[in-house]
Design a protein around this motif. Sequence first.
Motif: not given
Length: 165
Positions: A8-9, A24-27, A76-81, A105-107
């Motif tokens: 998570l970034y 916190e919402n992003q997490r 694997n990288v996750f970003v809220f947007n 892979i961007l999630h």
Amino acid sequence: MSQPILHLYSRVSSKIQEEGTSLENQRQQAESYATQHGFQLKSWEEKGRSASSEKIEDRPILLDLMEAVRAGEVINVFVFNQDRLSRQDYVSAIIKHEFKKYGVILHTPSGSTDLSDLTDNLTFTILGAIASYDNALRAQRSRLGKIARVRQGRWQGGPPPYGYA
């Protein structure tokens, strides 16, 4: 066999936003996605860093994440947007190049993006251009608003100097 790691970034643009609920919402979004897709979560949290006018060198957590990508430690990288990564064309292009080169892979909450796929690559590029345009438009409106207030003899914004109301 251990679960794959979802990195998570998360980022907010200003010191004031650090006190809010955005990080916190992003997490929470990332935790939900990780659970749903069988990932273990690792967090990279960049507090109070703007993605609009930044140099990538001014984002130490993003630099560390990109170094881990180059070392093959991050897939694997996750970003809220997508705009959490960057709202600036040049930085977005660097990130896109590195993610594509190293097979990242961007999630996001709406799914995954594989930049080796032609359609995903195009979508990433379009969304990056929209974020850059939107950011430039907001900056222009802000400047014009400040100029208009000064011309009217009003305070242009920010905290007033000591002793003034």
